[in-house]
Design a protein around this motif. Structure first.
Motif, mmCIF file in Angstrom:
data_model
loop_
_atom_site.group_PDB
_atom_site.id
_atom_site.type_symbol
_atom_site.label_atom_id
_atom_site.label_comp_id
_atom_site.label_asym_id
_atom_site.label_seq_id
_atom_site.Cartn_x
_atom_site.Cartn_y
_atom_site.Cartn_z
ATOM 1 N N ALA A 1 0.832 -1.210 0.000
ATOM 2 C CA ALA A 1 0.000 0.000 0.000
ATOM 3 C C ALA A 1 0.866 1.260 0.000
ATOM 4 C CB ALA A 1 -0.920 -0.006 1.215
ATOM 5 N N LEU A 2 1.937 1.265 0.795
ATOM 6 C CA LEU A 2 2.827 2.417 0.817
ATOM 7 C C LEU A 2 3.525 2.603 -0.529
ATOM 8 C CD1 LEU A 2 4.547 2.113 4.331
ATOM 9 C CD2 LEU A 2 2.655 3.596 3.665
ATOM 10 N N THR A 3 3.900 1.499 -1.164
ATOM 11 C CA THR A 3 4.547 1.576 -2.477
ATOM 12 C C THR A 3 3.583 2.132 -3.516
ATOM 13 O OG1 THR A 3 5.934 -0.336 -1.919
ATOM 14 C CG2 THR A 3 5.747 0.254 -4.247
ATOM 15 N N ALA A 4 2.337 1.649 -3.497
ATOM 16 C CA ALA A 4 1.334 2.153 -4.436
ATOM 17 C C ALA A 4 1.067 3.636 -4.207
ATOM 18 C CB ALA A 4 0.038 1.350 -4.301
ATOM 19 N N MET A 5 1.011 4.041 -2.934
ATOM 20 C CA MET A 5 0.785 5.451 -2.625
ATOM 21 C C MET A 5 1.965 6.293 -3.076
ATOM 22 S SD MET A 5 -1.697 7.146 -1.418
ATOM 23 C CE MET A 5 -1.597 8.852 -1.962
ATOM 24 N N SER A 6 3.166 5.758 -2.981
ATOM 25 C CA SER A 6 4.348 6.453 -3.463
ATOM 26 C C SER A 6 4.260 6.698 -4.967
ATOM 27 C CB SER A 6 5.595 5.631 -3.130
ATOM 28 O OG SER A 6 6.727 6.136 -3.773
ATOM 29 N N LEU A 7 3.816 5.692 -5.718
ATOM 30 C CA LEU A 7 3.673 5.844 -7.166
ATOM 31 C C LEU A 7 2.602 6.874 -7.507
ATOM 32 C CD1 LEU A 7 3.909 2.126 -8.356
ATOM 33 C CD2 LEU A 7 5.661 3.896 -8.470
ATOM 34 N N ILE A 8 1.513 6.869 -6.752
ATOM 35 C CA ILE A 8 0.458 7.860 -6.978
ATOM 36 C C ILE A 8 0.992 9.264 -6.749
ATOM 37 C CG2 ILE A 8 -1.746 8.739 -6.088
ATOM 38 C CD1 ILE A 8 -2.527 5.802 -5.538
ATOM 39 N N ARG A 9 1.773 9.450 -5.699
ATOM 40 C CA ARG A 9 2.367 10.758 -5.419
ATOM 41 C C ARG A 9 3.286 11.198 -6.560
ATOM 42 N NH1 ARG A 9 2.542 12.739 -0.091
ATOM 43 N NH2 ARG A 9 1.409 11.468 1.437
ATOM 44 N N VAL A 10 4.086 10.260 -7.073
ATOM 45 C CA VAL A 10 5.001 10.588 -8.170
ATOM 46 C C VAL A 10 4.216 11.019 -9.403
ATOM 47 C CG1 VAL A 10 6.654 9.609 -9.806
ATOM 48 C CG2 VAL A 10 6.880 9.128 -7.379
ATOM 49 N N LEU A 11 3.176 10.272 -9.736
ATOM 50 C CA LEU A 11 2.394 10.588 -10.937
ATOM 51 C C LEU A 11 1.663 11.922 -10.799
ATOM 52 C CD1 LEU A 11 0.967 7.042 -11.767
ATOM 53 C CD2 LEU A 11 2.846 8.248 -12.894
ATOM 54 N N ILE A 12 1.113 12.186 -9.609
ATOM 55 C CA ILE A 12 0.432 13.459 -9.387
ATOM 56 C C ILE A 12 1.404 14.626 -9.548
ATOM 57 C CG2 ILE A 12 -0.696 14.924 -7.649
ATOM 58 C CD1 ILE A 12 -1.997 12.417 -6.520
ATOM 59 N N GLY A 13 2.621 14.454 -9.041
ATOM 60 C CA GLY A 13 3.588 15.532 -9.080
ATOM 61 C C GLY A 13 4.235 15.726 -10.437
ATOM 62 N N LEU A 14 4.495 14.627 -11.166
ATOM 63 C CA LEU A 14 5.313 14.733 -12.370
ATOM 64 C C LEU A 14 4.531 14.807 -13.676
ATOM 65 C CD1 LEU A 14 8.432 12.474 -11.711
ATOM 66 C CD2 LEU A 14 8.266 14.950 -11.745
ATOM 67 N N LEU A 15 3.350 14.208 -13.738
ATOM 68 C CA LEU A 15 2.604 14.256 -14.998
ATOM 69 C C LEU A 15 2.345 15.693 -15.468
ATOM 70 C CD1 LEU A 15 0.035 11.299 -14.783
ATOM 71 C CD2 LEU A 15 1.962 11.572 -16.355
ATOM 72 N N PRO A 16 1.852 16.594 -14.597
ATOM 73 C CA PRO A 16 1.679 17.976 -15.063
ATOM 74 C C PRO A 16 2.996 18.620 -15.485
ATOM 75 C CG PRO A 16 0.525 17.621 -12.982
ATOM 76 C CD PRO A 16 1.407 16.441 -13.193
ATOM 77 N N VAL A 17 4.091 18.267 -14.791
ATOM 78 C CA VAL A 17 5.384 18.884 -15.090
ATOM 79 C C VAL A 17 5.902 18.435 -16.459
ATOM 80 C CG1 VAL A 17 7.782 19.036 -14.315
ATOM 81 C CG2 VAL A 17 5.928 19.142 -12.662
ATOM 82 N N THR A 18 5.633 17.192 -16.855
ATOM 83 C CA THR A 18 6.074 16.746 -18.181
ATOM 84 C C THR A 18 5.414 17.564 -19.287
ATOM 85 O OG1 THR A 18 4.346 15.026 -18.281
ATOM 86 C CG2 THR A 18 6.484 14.395 -17.357
ATOM 87 N N PHE A 19 4.161 17.959 -19.084
ATOM 88 C CA PHE A 19 3.480 18.788 -20.093
ATOM 89 C C PHE A 19 3.991 20.223 -20.053
ATOM 90 C CE2 PHE A 19 0.406 15.318 -19.348
ATOM 91 C CZ PHE A 19 0.336 14.835 -20.649
ATOM 92 N N LEU A 20 4.377 20.700 -18.872
ATOM 93 C CA LEU A 20 5.001 22.017 -18.792
ATOM 94 C C LEU A 20 6.343 22.018 -19.528
ATOM 95 C CD1 LEU A 20 4.357 23.087 -15.065
ATOM 96 C CD2 LEU A 20 3.338 24.080 -17.132
ATOM 97 N N ALA A 21 7.077 20.896 -19.444
ATOM 98 C CA ALA A 21 8.355 20.795 -20.156
ATOM 99 C C ALA A 21 8.150 20.888 -21.666
ATOM 100 C CB ALA A 21 9.049 19.480 -19.793
ATOM 101 N N MET A 22 7.069 20.303 -22.161
ATOM 102 C CA MET A 22 6.756 20.409 -23.594
ATOM 103 C C MET A 22 6.392 21.849 -23.961
ATOM 104 S SD MET A 22 4.369 17.081 -24.337
ATOM 105 C CE MET A 22 4.549 15.597 -23.371
ATOM 106 N N TRP A 23 5.578 22.453 -23.123
ATOM 107 C CA TRP A 23 5.025 23.780 -23.410
ATOM 108 C C TRP A 23 6.097 24.863 -23.346
ATOM 109 C CZ3 TRP A 23 1.249 26.841 -19.778
ATOM 110 C CH2 TRP A 23 0.759 27.958 -20.465
ATOM 111 N N PHE A 24 6.895 24.865 -22.266
ATOM 112 C CA PHE A 24 7.875 25.930 -22.067
ATOM 113 C C PHE A 24 9.180 25.692 -22.826
ATOM 114 C CE2 PHE A 24 5.300 27.022 -18.342
ATOM 115 C CZ PHE A 24 5.315 28.402 -18.413
ATOM 116 N N PHE A 25 9.646 24.436 -22.846
ATOM 117 C CA PHE A 25 11.002 24.173 -23.330
ATOM 118 C C PHE A 25 11.059 23.231 -24.525
ATOM 119 C CE2 PHE A 25 11.176 24.841 -18.655
ATOM 120 C CZ PHE A 25 11.771 26.103 -18.679
ATOM 121 N N GLY A 26 9.924 22.769 -25.011
ATOM 122 C CA GLY A 26 9.898 21.930 -26.197
ATOM 123 C C GLY A 26 10.523 20.562 -26.005
#
Length: 271
Positions: free
Chosen positions: A113-138
């Protein structure tokens, strides 16, 4: 509750643990904000540095995204370990750890459960940032294709191993060791060759660096961005090292948990 359905009941207990932490997000927006805030700050800082170096150096002009890719992969490693530790700390803060481990919840279900929650935290934090990387820096991190899956997998595994080890330390020493949960992964940062290649290090230090699974992942990332391909031995080496790390992490957590039970410190552990 029947003896013929242990897997279903096990999954229900794991899901109950996940819901317990997901409800915390629903009740506290600062927790969600913190997951996205720091990856975004790092992306913007290193992204603008990458743009500056691209104007000053032909090497960086030819390898756009080298720093940004390193930042995103480092955040997977760091945030996965931190997410595991924070979820464990939440149980200590609320004095809930002893109650959980006295319930039908098994220790390995708790870890899942802790491992799954860790993955959820990573996805919540990084998925929006990957799209910002496309938008701002190509820079499109998804252009790495299936190699990105291999990178992700080989970064999450050592994070889980370190998370187990840190949780064991917290079981043994309580919140007095809380700073280790926040800072341990940074000890790996200079040796893991996140922002520079392995041959930058002195030859005597390279042996220690090669003993770290993330080093092989970041070397593989640079090979992909610079040469367009990754030698499979990078991922195989990382996988073999991760198997060792996870075994050591799991054994240390089991040892410290058994020790805490014998000392009777689980119920009184908290703020």
């Amino acid at each position: 509750m029947t003896a013929s359905s242990p897997v279903r009941l096990s999954l229900r207990r794991i899901w109950a643990m996940l819901l317990r932490h997901l409800y915390l997000f629903r009740a506290s927006w600062p927790r969600l904000f913190d997951l996205i805030y720091w990856p975004t700050v790092q992306l913007v800082m290193w992204g603008f540095l990458q743009m500056f170096l691209a104007t000053e150096s032909s090497f960086f002009a030819q390898t756009a995204g080298l720093f940004i890719g390193a930042v995103l992969l480092w955040d997977i490693l760091f945030r996965a370990q931190l997410g595991f530790a924070i979820s464990f700390l939440e149980e200590i803060y609320s004095r809930n750890l002893g109650h959980l481990l006295a319930s039908p919840l098994r220790p390995f279900e708790f870890v899942i459960a802790l491992t799954a929650m860790s993955l959820i935290r990573v996805l919540i934090g990084l998925l929006p940032v990957t799209f910002l990387a496309m938008w701002f820096f190509g820079f499109n991190v998804y252009s790495m294709g299936l190699w990105l899956v291999a990178f992700f997998f080989n970064l999450v595994l050592p994070s889980g191993a370190f998370g187990l080890f840190v949780s064991g330390i917290l079981l043994r020493f309580g919140l007095g060791a809380e700073n280790i949960a926040w800072s341990l992964m940074f000890l790996m940062l200079p040796l893991a060759c996140v922002y520079y290649p392995l041959d930058t290090l002195p030859s005597w230090l390279q042996y220690g660096s090669l003993s770290l699974a993330p080093t092989h992942v970041f070397e593989g990332m640079r090979a992909l961005l610079l040469e367009g391909t990754v030698a499979p031995h990078y991922m195989l080496n990382a996988l073999a090292l991760n198997a060792v790390y996870f075994t050591v992490g799991a054994l240390s957590f089991a040892y410290f948990l058994n020790d805490a039970r014998h000392r009777g410190t689980l119920v009184g552990m908290g703020e």
